[in-house]
Design a protein around this motif. Sequence first.
Motif, PDB file in Angstrom:
ATOM      1  N   ASN A   1       0.818  -1.220   0.000  1.00  0.00           N
ATOM      2  CA  ASN A   1       0.000   0.000   0.000  1.00  0.00           C
ATOM      3  C   ASN A   1       0.847   1.264   0.000  1.00  0.00           C
ATOM      4  O   ASN A   1       1.950   1.297   0.530  1.00  0.00           O
ATOM      5  CB  ASN A   1      -0.923   0.004   1.225  1.00  0.00           C
ATOM      6  CG  ASN A   1      -2.019  -1.047   1.102  1.00  0.00           C
ATOM      7  OD1 ASN A   1      -2.351  -1.471  -0.004  1.00  0.00           O
ATOM      8  ND2 ASN A   1      -2.569  -1.475   2.225  1.00  0.00           N
ATOM      9  N   LEU A   2       0.275   2.322  -0.586  1.00  0.00           N
ATOM     10  CA  LEU A   2       0.932   3.626  -0.589  1.00  0.00           C
ATOM     11  C   LEU A   2       0.684   4.327   0.745  1.00  0.00           C
ATOM     12  O   LEU A   2      -0.254   3.995   1.471  1.00  0.00           O
ATOM     13  CB  LEU A   2       0.365   4.495  -1.717  1.00  0.00           C
ATOM     14  CG  LEU A   2       0.671   4.015  -3.145  1.00  0.00           C
ATOM     15  CD1 LEU A   2      -0.132   4.840  -4.155  1.00  0.00           C
ATOM     16  CD2 LEU A   2       2.173   4.129  -3.416  1.00  0.00           C
ATOM     17  N   GLY A   3       1.523   5.315   1.031  1.00  0.00           N
ATOM     18  CA  GLY A   3       1.311   6.117   2.237  1.00  0.00           C
ATOM     19  C   GLY A   3       1.823   5.439   3.483  1.00  0.00           C
ATOM     20  O   GLY A   3       2.597   4.481   3.426  1.00  0.00           O
ATOM     21  N   ARG A   4       1.367   5.953   4.619  1.00  0.00           N
ATOM     22  CA  ARG A   4       1.830   5.417   5.900  1.00  0.00           C
ATOM     23  C   ARG A   4       1.379   3.971   6.067  1.00  0.00           C
ATOM     24  O   ARG A   4       0.275   3.612   5.677  1.00  0.00           O
ATOM     25  CB  ARG A   4       1.265   6.273   7.023  1.00  0.00           C
ATOM     26  CG  ARG A   4       1.991   6.089   8.326  1.00  0.00           C
ATOM     27  CD  ARG A   4       1.427   6.964   9.421  1.00  0.00           C
ATOM     28  NE  ARG A   4       2.019   8.287   9.481  1.00  0.00           N
ATOM     29  CZ  ARG A   4       1.401   9.422   9.163  1.00  0.00           C
ATOM     30  NH1 ARG A   4       0.169   9.403   8.724  1.00  0.00           N
ATOM     31  NH2 ARG A   4       2.008  10.574   9.275  1.00  0.00           N
TER      32      ARG A   4
ATOM     33  N   PRO B   1      -7.016  -7.685   6.146  1.00  0.00           N
ATOM     34  CA  PRO B   1      -7.945  -6.556   6.019  1.00  0.00           C
ATOM     35  C   PRO B   1      -7.401  -5.433   5.138  1.00  0.00           C
ATOM     36  O   PRO B   1      -8.101  -4.455   4.882  1.00  0.00           O
ATOM     37  CB  PRO B   1      -8.084  -6.081   7.471  1.00  0.00           C
ATOM     38  CG  PRO B   1      -6.756  -6.380   8.082  1.00  0.00           C
ATOM     39  CD  PRO B   1      -6.235  -7.622   7.384  1.00  0.00           C
ATOM     40  N   ASN B   2      -6.155  -5.579   4.658  1.00  0.00           N
ATOM     41  CA  ASN B   2      -5.487  -4.441   4.020  1.00  0.00           C
ATOM     42  C   ASN B   2      -5.388  -4.508   2.506  1.00  0.00           C
ATOM     43  O   ASN B   2      -4.527  -3.896   1.903  1.00  0.00           O
ATOM     44  CB  ASN B   2      -4.076  -4.292   4.617  1.00  0.00           C
ATOM     45  CG  ASN B   2      -4.139  -3.944   6.094  1.00  0.00           C
ATOM     46  OD1 ASN B   2      -4.997  -3.171   6.502  1.00  0.00           O
ATOM     47  ND2 ASN B   2      -3.261  -4.534   6.875  1.00  0.00           N
ATOM     48  N   VAL B   3      -6.249  -5.305   1.875  1.00  0.00           N
ATOM     49  CA  VAL B   3      -6.266  -5.385   0.411  1.00  0.00           C
ATOM     50  C   VAL B   3      -7.696  -5.221  -0.081  1.00  0.00           C
ATOM     51  O   VAL B   3      -8.652  -5.525   0.631  1.00  0.00           O
ATOM     52  CB  VAL B   3      -5.683  -6.732  -0.095  1.00  0.00           C
ATOM     53  CG1 VAL B   3      -4.175  -6.773   0.103  1.00  0.00           C
ATOM     54  CG2 VAL B   3      -6.318  -7.911   0.618  1.00  0.00           C
ATOM     55  N   GLU B   4      -7.828  -4.707  -1.327  1.00  0.00           N
ATOM     56  CA  GLU B   4      -9.167  -4.445  -1.875  1.00  0.00           C
ATOM     57  C   GLU B   4      -9.931  -5.725  -2.143  1.00  0.00           C
ATOM     58  O   GLU B   4     -11.121  -5.837  -1.910  1.00  0.00           O
ATOM     59  CB  GLU B   4      -9.061  -3.667  -3.195  1.00  0.00           C
ATOM     60  CG  GLU B   4      -8.639  -2.216  -3.057  1.00  0.00           C
ATOM     61  CD  GLU B   4      -9.573  -1.414  -2.163  1.00  0.00           C
ATOM     62  OE1 GLU B   4     -10.778  -1.742  -2.113  1.00  0.00           O
ATOM     63  OE2 GLU B   4      -9.083  -0.491  -1.492  1.00  0.00           O
ATOM     64  N   ARG B   5      -9.217  -6.707  -2.705  1.00  0.00           N
ATOM     65  CA  ARG B   5      -9.897  -7.937  -3.123  1.00  0.00           C
ATOM     66  C   ARG B   5      -9.233  -9.149  -2.477  1.00  0.00           C
ATOM     67  O   ARG B   5      -8.086  -9.081  -2.062  1.00  0.00           O
ATOM     68  CB  ARG B   5      -9.853  -8.068  -4.647  1.00  0.00           C
ATOM     69  CG  ARG B   5     -10.543  -6.898  -5.341  1.00  0.00           C
ATOM     70  CD  ARG B   5     -10.574  -7.060  -6.835  1.00  0.00           C
ATOM     71  NE  ARG B   5      -9.271  -7.180  -7.416  1.00  0.00           N
ATOM     72  CZ  ARG B   5      -8.944  -8.070  -8.352  1.00  0.00           C
ATOM     73  NH1 ARG B   5      -9.841  -8.915  -8.803  1.00  0.00           N
ATOM     74  NH2 ARG B   5      -7.735  -8.117  -8.855  1.00  0.00           N
ATOM     75  N   GLY B   6      -9.945 -10.273  -2.430  1.00  0.00           N
ATOM     76  CA  GLY B   6      -9.395 -11.464  -1.771  1.00  0.00           C
ATOM     77  C   GLY B   6      -9.392 -11.252  -0.269  1.00  0.00           C
ATOM     78  O   GLY B   6     -10.225 -10.546   0.271  1.00  0.00           O
TER      79      GLY B   6
ATOM     80  N   ARG C   1      -6.029   4.090   3.031  1.00  0.00           N
ATOM     81  CA  ARG C   1      -7.229   3.256   2.901  1.00  0.00           C
ATOM     82  C   ARG C   1      -8.158   3.431   4.112  1.00  0.00           C
ATOM     83  O   ARG C   1      -9.137   2.722   4.249  1.00  0.00           O
ATOM     84  CB  ARG C   1      -6.832   1.779   2.761  1.00  0.00           C
ATOM     85  CG  ARG C   1      -5.994   1.484   1.543  1.00  0.00           C
ATOM     86  CD  ARG C   1      -5.687   0.001   1.380  1.00  0.00           C
ATOM     87  NE  ARG C   1      -6.846  -0.745   0.927  1.00  0.00           N
ATOM     88  CZ  ARG C   1      -7.552  -1.594   1.675  1.00  0.00           C
ATOM     89  NH1 ARG C   1      -7.233  -1.788   2.946  1.00  0.00           N
ATOM     90  NH2 ARG C   1      -8.587  -2.216   1.167  1.00  0.00           N
ATOM     91  N   VAL C   2      -7.855   4.371   4.964  1.00  0.00           N
ATOM     92  CA  VAL C   2      -8.593   4.690   6.192  1.00  0.00           C
ATOM     93  C   VAL C   2      -8.528   3.532   7.199  1.00  0.00           C
ATOM     94  O   VAL C   2      -8.041   3.697   8.305  1.00  0.00           O
ATOM     95  CB  VAL C   2     -10.068   5.084   5.926  1.00  0.00           C
ATOM     96  CG1 VAL C   2     -10.762   5.473   7.254  1.00  0.00           C
ATOM     97  CG2 VAL C   2     -10.140   6.225   4.923  1.00  0.00           C
ATOM     98  N   ARG C   3      -9.003   2.360   6.781  1.00  0.00           N
ATOM     99  CA  ARG C   3      -9.016   1.218   7.688  1.00  0.00           C
ATOM    100  C   ARG C   3      -7.670   0.501   7.657  1.00  0.00           C
ATOM    101  O   ARG C   3      -7.001   0.454   6.632  1.00  0.00           O
ATOM    102  CB  ARG C   3     -10.123   0.236   7.286  1.00  0.00           C
ATOM    103  CG  ARG C   3     -11.462   0.889   7.152  1.00  0.00           C
ATOM    104  CD  ARG C   3     -12.475  -0.051   6.543  1.00  0.00           C
ATOM    105  NE  ARG C   3     -13.149  -0.849   7.541  1.00  0.00           N
ATOM    106  CZ  ARG C   3     -13.675  -2.048   7.306  1.00  0.00           C
ATOM    107  NH1 ARG C   3     -13.572  -2.599   6.125  1.00  0.00           N
ATOM    108  NH2 ARG C   3     -14.304  -2.691   8.251  1.00  0.00           N
ATOM    109  N   ALA C   4      -7.313  -0.059   8.774  1.00  0.00           N
ATOM    110  CA  ALA C   4      -6.052  -0.798   8.875  1.00  0.00           C
ATOM    111  C   ALA C   4      -6.252  -1.953   9.851  1.00  0.00           C
ATOM    112  O   ALA C   4      -7.359  -2.166  10.346  1.00  0.00           O
ATOM    113  CB  ALA C   4      -4.940   0.142   9.351  1.00  0.00           C
ATOM    114  N   GLY C   5      -5.189  -2.714  10.111  1.00  0.00           N
ATOM    115  CA  GLY C   5      -5.309  -3.901  10.972  1.00  0.00           C
ATOM    116  C   GLY C   5      -4.636  -3.672  12.315  1.00  0.00           C
ATOM    117  O   GLY C   5      -3.447  -3.359  12.382  1.00  0.00           O
TER     118      GLY C   5
END
Length: 303
Positions: free
Chosen positions: A57-60, A133-138, A213-217
């Motif tokens: 992922n991009l960003g922090r 939880p940190n990917v769009e799909r799968g 992505r706002v949400r993280a784990g």
Amino acid sequence: MKGRGVKLSIGSTVFRNRVFLASGPAGYGTEYADFIRLDRLGGVVTKTITLRPRAGNLGRRLWETNAGLLNSIGLENVGAKAFFAEKLSALAAAGGRPVVSLGAEDWDDYCGLLDAASACTAADVFEINLSCPNVERGGMAVGSDCGLLGKYVRRAVETLEGKTIIAKLTPNVSDVAALAAAAAEAGAHALTAINTVVGAELCPGLRAPVFRRVRAGLSGPAILPVALDAVWKIARAVDIPVIGAGGISSVEDAEKFFAAGASAVQVGTAIFYDPGLPERIAAALAKKGVPGVIGAKSQSREG
Ligand SMILES: Cc1cc2nc3c(=O)[nH]c(=O)nc-3n(C[C@H](O)[C@H](O)[C@H](O)COP(=O)(O)O)c2cc1C
């Protein structure tokens, strides 16, 4: 409580003990070879490997909270080809007993990844990550649906016949025991619970979310009670071994998982500040024995 033996049998594999490094924080395992005696642990679960390399992922990507850590890594990894050609043997050479974590964005990628995994004779234990939880799909999207989860696990069991298959579950569902039952029904030899708990954080000053992505784990001590609750429920819903993970930061925390019904434990976030912890847990289990399960009718449920 009568203790269980320290060795652990799952599927066709016997592990030297019941303490593992959790997928992710230790990377490919070799990153920690200077700090942890990998040969004194039951195994090292690699970061999740996908068919193709992923930049993540991009960003922090990391943010500390009062009692835990939020991450949004996004499954950055070198991809199956490079992993099976280079990283796997390096981990084994460093003394680690590899458990290869596999993940995919869609069914076609997943089947391709399983084919690549089955072609690698050196890899014989796999943890299927159906819970990121940190990917769009799968990831978590698959792991939240009993039907899809069963389909993915069944495919792994079929393609990787003769190898040991562990399914890793997400806690971000209303009925984790039902998902555990679906994975067991599909042929998983063991279950790992839990992956991270979904959370969000806002920057100081409240101008924006910390993560793109706002949400993280969320991981670390904050999630220990969530993980214990999941393991307690799962251990009473299935007959296969449960590997407890989530918030372990002491020997006593690990013992709680065994008492709740786990057959083994994984340590993740704590190795960032206490890399000696997994070895101390393994030593304590060897000395004191593995705690028996609270309320178990017999101690015979092995794993
Ligand atoms: C930085 C970081 C990266 C992670 N990467 C993965 C991963 O690649 N695959 C996976 O299944 N779990 C991953 N996890 C989740 C951990 O394996 C573990 O399930 C979770 O963090 C709870 O355990 P802990 O509180 O001991 O860290 C990651 C966790 C962290 C903190």
